[in-house]
Structure formats: C-alpha cells, structure tokens
Design a protein around this motif. Structure first.
Motif, PDB file in Angstrom:
ATOM      1  N   UNK A  59       0.850  -1.183   0.000  1.00 17.12           N
ATOM      2  CA  UNK A  59       0.000   0.000   0.000  1.00 17.12           C
ATOM      3  C   UNK A  59       0.889   1.238   0.000  1.00 17.12           C
ATOM      4  N   UNK A  60       0.292   2.387  -0.172  1.00 19.54           N
ATOM      5  CA  UNK A  60       1.026   3.649  -0.271  1.00 19.54           C
ATOM      6  C   UNK A  60       1.880   3.929   0.973  1.00 19.54           C
ATOM      7  N   UNK A  61       1.412   3.543   2.159  1.00 24.46           N
ATOM      8  CA  UNK A  61       2.128   3.846   3.396  1.00 24.46           C
ATOM      9  C   UNK A  61       3.121   2.764   3.808  1.00 24.46           C
ATOM     10  N   UNK A  62       3.360   1.769   2.961  1.00 24.30           N
ATOM     11  CA  UNK A  62       4.343   0.737   3.266  1.00 24.30           C
ATOM     12  C   UNK A  62       3.754  -0.541   3.834  1.00 24.30           C
ATOM     13  N   UNK A  63       2.528  -0.500   4.316  1.00 24.60           N
ATOM     14  CA  UNK A  63       1.873  -1.730   4.757  1.00 24.60           C
ATOM     15  C   UNK A  63       1.585  -2.572   3.524  1.00 24.60           C
ATOM     16  N   UNK A  64       1.217  -3.829   3.747  1.00 27.89           N
ATOM     17  CA  UNK A  64       0.832  -4.623   2.578  1.00 27.89           C
ATOM     18  C   UNK A  64      -0.489  -5.309   2.802  1.00 27.89           C
ATOM     19  N   UNK A  65      -1.060  -5.736   1.689  1.00 25.47           N
ATOM     20  CA  UNK A  65      -2.401  -6.308   1.692  1.00 25.47           C
ATOM     21  C   UNK A  65      -2.405  -7.575   0.846  1.00 25.47           C
ATOM     22  N   UNK A  66      -3.191  -8.544   1.300  1.00 28.25           N
ATOM     23  CA  UNK A  66      -3.487  -9.750   0.522  1.00 28.25           C
ATOM     24  C   UNK A  66      -4.984  -9.697   0.275  1.00 28.25           C
ATOM     25  N   UNK A  67      -5.360  -9.794  -0.981  1.00 25.29           N
ATOM     26  CA  UNK A  67      -6.777  -9.643  -1.315  1.00 25.29           C
ATOM     27  C   UNK A  67      -7.108 -10.487  -2.543  1.00 25.29           C
ATOM     28  N   UNK A 100      -3.676   3.582  -2.117  1.00 25.58           N
ATOM     29  CA  UNK A 100      -4.383   3.594  -0.839  1.00 25.58           C
ATOM     30  C   UNK A 100      -3.426   3.316   0.315  1.00 25.58           C
ATOM     31  N   UNK A 101      -3.807   3.731   1.516  1.00 33.05           N
ATOM     32  CA  UNK A 101      -3.042   3.345   2.704  1.00 33.05           C
ATOM     33  C   UNK A 101      -3.954   2.591   3.659  1.00 33.05           C
ATOM     34  N   UNK A 102      -3.355   1.986   4.667  1.00 31.92           N
ATOM     35  CA  UNK A 102      -4.121   1.111   5.563  1.00 31.92           C
ATOM     36  C   UNK A 102      -5.219   1.859   6.315  1.00 31.92           C
ATOM     37  N   UNK A 103      -5.059   3.139   6.582  1.00 34.26           N
ATOM     38  CA  UNK A 103      -6.078   3.922   7.277  1.00 34.26           C
ATOM     39  C   UNK A 103      -7.381   3.999   6.473  1.00 34.26           C
ATOM     40  N   UNK A 104      -7.266   4.025   5.156  1.00 33.86           N
ATOM     41  CA  UNK A 104      -8.467   4.098   4.320  1.00 33.86           C
ATOM     42  C   UNK A 104      -9.343   2.861   4.483  1.00 33.86           C
ATOM     43  N   UNK A 105      -8.718   1.724   4.764  1.00 32.63           N
ATOM     44  CA  UNK A 105      -9.484   0.487   4.912  1.00 32.63           C
ATOM     45  C   UNK A 105     -10.227   0.422   6.242  1.00 32.63           C
ATOM     46  N   UNK A 106      -9.929   1.340   7.148  1.00 31.95           N
ATOM     47  CA  UNK A 106     -10.634   1.386   8.425  1.00 31.95           C
ATOM     48  C   UNK A 106     -11.917   2.202   8.317  1.00 31.95           C
ATOM     49  N   UNK A 107     -12.093   2.893   7.208  1.00 30.49           N
ATOM     50  CA  UNK A 107     -13.284   3.702   7.003  1.00 30.49           C
ATOM     51  C   UNK A 107     -14.449   2.820   6.552  1.00 30.49           C
ATOM     52  N   UNK A 108     -15.641   3.269   6.916  1.00 32.14           N
ATOM     53  CA  UNK A 108     -16.854   2.552   6.525  1.00 32.14           C
ATOM     54  C   UNK A 108     -16.977   2.541   4.996  1.00 32.14           C
ATOM     55  N   UNK A 109     -17.377   1.456   4.439  1.00 37.25           N
ATOM     56  CA  UNK A 109     -17.620   1.277   3.005  1.00 37.25           C
ATOM     57  C   UNK A 109     -16.362   1.363   2.141  1.00 37.25           C
ATOM     58  N   UNK A 110     -15.180   1.276   2.744  1.00 33.13           N
ATOM     59  CA  UNK A 110     -13.953   1.374   1.940  1.00 33.13           C
ATOM     60  C   UNK A 110     -13.836   0.226   0.941  1.00 33.13           C
ATOM     61  N   UNK A 111     -14.200  -0.962   1.358  1.00 30.79           N
ATOM     62  CA  UNK A 111     -14.109  -2.118   0.453  1.00 30.79           C
ATOM     63  C   UNK A 111     -15.140  -1.994  -0.651  1.00 30.79           C
ATOM     64  N   UNK A 112     -16.341  -1.543  -0.325  1.00 32.51           N
ATOM     65  CA  UNK A 112     -17.378  -1.350  -1.347  1.00 32.51           C
ATOM     66  C   UNK A 112     -16.953  -0.313  -2.377  1.00 32.51           C
ATOM     67  N   UNK A 113     -16.347   0.761  -1.912  1.00 33.60           N
ATOM     68  CA  UNK A 113     -15.872   1.802  -2.839  1.00 33.60           C
ATOM     69  C   UNK A 113     -14.760   1.264  -3.735  1.00 33.60           C
ATOM     70  N   UNK A 134     -18.221  -6.725  -8.499  1.00 36.44           N
ATOM     71  CA  UNK A 134     -16.948  -7.217  -7.990  1.00 36.44           C
ATOM     72  C   UNK A 134     -17.165  -7.600  -6.532  1.00 36.44           C
ATOM     73  N   UNK A 135     -16.797  -8.829  -6.178  1.00 34.57           N
ATOM     74  CA  UNK A 135     -16.940  -9.326  -4.802  1.00 34.57           C
ATOM     75  C   UNK A 135     -15.564  -9.544  -4.211  1.00 34.57           C
ATOM     76  N   UNK A 136     -15.311  -9.000  -3.030  1.00 29.76           N
ATOM     77  CA  UNK A 136     -14.069  -9.257  -2.311  1.00 29.76           C
ATOM     78  C   UNK A 136     -14.250 -10.576  -1.587  1.00 29.76           C
ATOM     79  N   UNK A 137     -13.390 -11.565  -1.886  1.00 33.15           N
ATOM     80  CA  UNK A 137     -13.562 -12.892  -1.305  1.00 33.15           C
ATOM     81  C   UNK A 137     -12.564 -13.187  -0.196  1.00 33.15           C
ATOM     82  N   UNK A 138     -11.463 -12.445  -0.129  1.00 31.16           N
ATOM     83  CA  UNK A 138     -10.566 -12.528   1.022  1.00 31.16           C
ATOM     84  C   UNK A 138      -9.835 -11.197   1.138  1.00 31.16           C
ATOM     85  N   UNK A 139      -9.435 -10.890   2.400  1.00 30.67           N
ATOM     86  CA  UNK A 139      -8.862  -9.584   2.671  1.00 30.67           C
ATOM     87  C   UNK A 139      -8.027  -9.674   3.932  1.00 30.67           C
ATOM     88  N   UNK A 140      -6.725  -9.460   3.803  1.00 28.52           N
ATOM     89  CA  UNK A 140      -5.819  -9.441   4.959  1.00 28.52           C
ATOM     90  C   UNK A 140      -4.965  -8.188   4.824  1.00 28.52           C
TER      91      UNK A 140
END
Length: 142
Positions: A59-67, A100-113, A134-140
């Motif tokens: 992600x933009x802030x250096x964290x990483x995501x598995x999705x 995106x950064x990890x803080x954005x994923x803490x917001x409501x509806x971030x995954x839907x957006x 589009x359906x998110x089927x896994x998210x770490x």
C-alpha cells in the motif's frame, strides 16, 4: 355418422385451442417472473463469474495487503474476455491498491468503494459485455 365426425372435429379444435392457451399462459408467466425480479439466479452468477487469485501488494504507506476477488460478468463472452484479460485485471487492482493506505481500509464502506472503482476501471477496458459486480472474497491487511 356425419354428426359424429362434426363432434370429433369440434373436440379436436377445442383441445388444440386449450393447448395453445395453456402454453401461452406458461410462457407469459415465465417471462414475467424473470422480468419482475430482474436479478440473475445464483447459478447464473457463478456461471458468468471469474475468480481472481490472491494478490499481495504494498500500500502507499508501506503496509501490505493480501486480497482476492470474484468478478461477475454479464455474459459468457464477457467472462471469456475477462479471463483473457487476467493480467490487466491484476494490473488495475494493484494500481488501485498502491494509491491507498491502511487507514483508508478502516473507514466505513472502503471495500465497497474499492469494488466499485475496480468495476468501473474494468468496464473501461471490456469490449464483449461488462462487469456486473466485484466481490471481495478474502482480505488481509498487515
């Protein structure tokens, strides 16, 4: 004998009319049921969906995501095209996540957006049909 023949013809005609009427009612009912709910059945969703295997990226802030995602298309042709465009699908997803950064994923509806953004981007490259959902089927997030 002549009356018997006439009665037989009338019975055959009445049965034919009744059969045609019954078939017409059944066809109209089936069309109305499909048109009234407008939503595809789960079998149709699965039939026209493409699974995107898990993507791991920064992600933009250096964290990483598995999705991972399942993408529902509008038709068999659209599914085939999306399968061929798998590298473009992954590219669009990675590009969106990299902004995106990890803080954005803490917001409501971030995954839907994010799902809506990916859908819009993919529809921009599709030629045979379109992406319906589009359906998110896994998210770490780490």
């Amino acid at each position: 004998m002549f009356k018997n023949k006439l009665v037989n013809i009338m019975i055959v005609l009445l049965l034919a009319i009744a059969l045609i009427g019954t078939v017409t009612v059944i066809i109209i009912h089936k069309v109305n049921v499909k048109a009234s709910n407008g939503e595809p059945s789960i079998d149709e969703i699965i039939k026209y969906s493409v699974n995107v295997p898990e993507i791991t990226t920064n992600l933009k802030n250096g964290d990483f995501i598995k999705i991972s995602y399942t993408i529902q298309t509008s038709s068999k042709d659209a599914k085939t095209e999306l399968e061929k465009r798998d590298f473009q699908v992954k590219n669009e997803i990675i590009q969106q996540l990299a902004q995106m950064d990890s803080e954005q994923f803490k917001q409501k509806d971030s995954i839907s957006l994010l799902e809506k953004t990916i859908k819009d981007k993919l529809n921009g490259i599709m030629q045979d049909g379109k992406v319906e959902k589009v359906y998110t089927t896994s998210f770490i997030l780490q």
